[in-house]
Design an enzyme around this catalytic site. Sequence first.
Site, PDB file in Angstrom:
ATOM      1  N   TYR A 231      -5.636  10.256  -0.437  1.00 39.95           N
ATOM      2  CA  TYR A 231      -5.318   8.920   0.066  1.00 39.95           C
ATOM      3  C   TYR A 231      -6.599   8.093   0.190  1.00 39.95           C
ATOM      4  O   TYR A 231      -6.663   6.951  -0.267  1.00 39.95           O
ATOM      5  CB  TYR A 231      -4.615   9.016   1.422  1.00 39.95           C
TER       6      TYR A 231
ATOM      7  N   ALA B 249       0.830  -1.205   0.000  1.00 39.39           N
ATOM      8  CA  ALA B 249       0.000   0.000   0.000  1.00 39.39           C
ATOM      9  C   ALA B 249       0.863   1.253   0.000  1.00 39.39           C
ATOM     10  O   ALA B 249       1.993   1.235   0.473  1.00 39.39           O
ATOM     11  CB  ALA B 249      -0.921   0.014   1.224  1.00 39.39           C
TER      12      ALA B 249
END
Length: 282
Positions: A125, A60
Amino acid sequence: MKVVITGANGQLGQDITNLLRKHGHDVTACGSKDLDITKYDRVTETIQTHKPDIIINCAAYNAVDLAETEWEKAFLVNGIGPKNLSLAANKVNAAFVHYSTDYVFNGKASRPYTIADHPDPISRYGESKLLGEQQVMRHATRSYLIRVSWVFGSGNINFVKKVLEWSDKSDSITVVDDQVASPTYTKDLAKATLDLIQTDQYGLYHCTNTGHCSRLDFAAYILQQIGWSGELIPGKSTDFKTPATRPGFSVLDNFGLKQVIGYSLPSWQDATERFLKEIGRT
């Protein structure tokens, strides 16, 4: 069970790798240098070579503030990467595990978010993680999509380690009291993941330690455990000018998970105590 783990060098990746190997599973652990999940050809080649029963994606892009300007990089890793892995999983009939975040919500709720609530991210994000969710749900034939929050473990920098670092350097610390969520210990998350994937009950789950707290409460508990005697000062998010806006109340309700794996995760306080013991701070 043959397993490929991506992002295996991160705090969650390390704990899942160790737990699966401890249980006798055949694990191929890929760090970001071993496998760039944004490259479709490399992903399919790796998965075709190993032909796993399950792929667990711990890779990630987690730099919340940097994502405001590096949004394309965030979208590639958090959005396109999961799509690539989903398609590769389908080709070898593997199940796919992917982790998302409480940051897909806007944080304006007055109660914990359930899997029925509609995402509405307020940062790049959060948008990138929502894109990943959408790609997995659209493309993976068999998937476990697991949202987590405030993850901490021994592998990487996290809030617990930051608080410890601040306490070592200063006798006065200011922490915000207007961000509330559920801390999640990677060891507990790894165990719950292993238990979940053995059920074949695919779908969307929330998985956090039980209970919730503000960042200030979390810091206070950490500092109490290590016997710190300095001053902890409440602050507001507006006191800290950050590029990305954080959700105010992003507590996840684990409804649906207990019904499948048969238990609730330990409290965040219990998890914090075990983690501090693990890293030798208590």
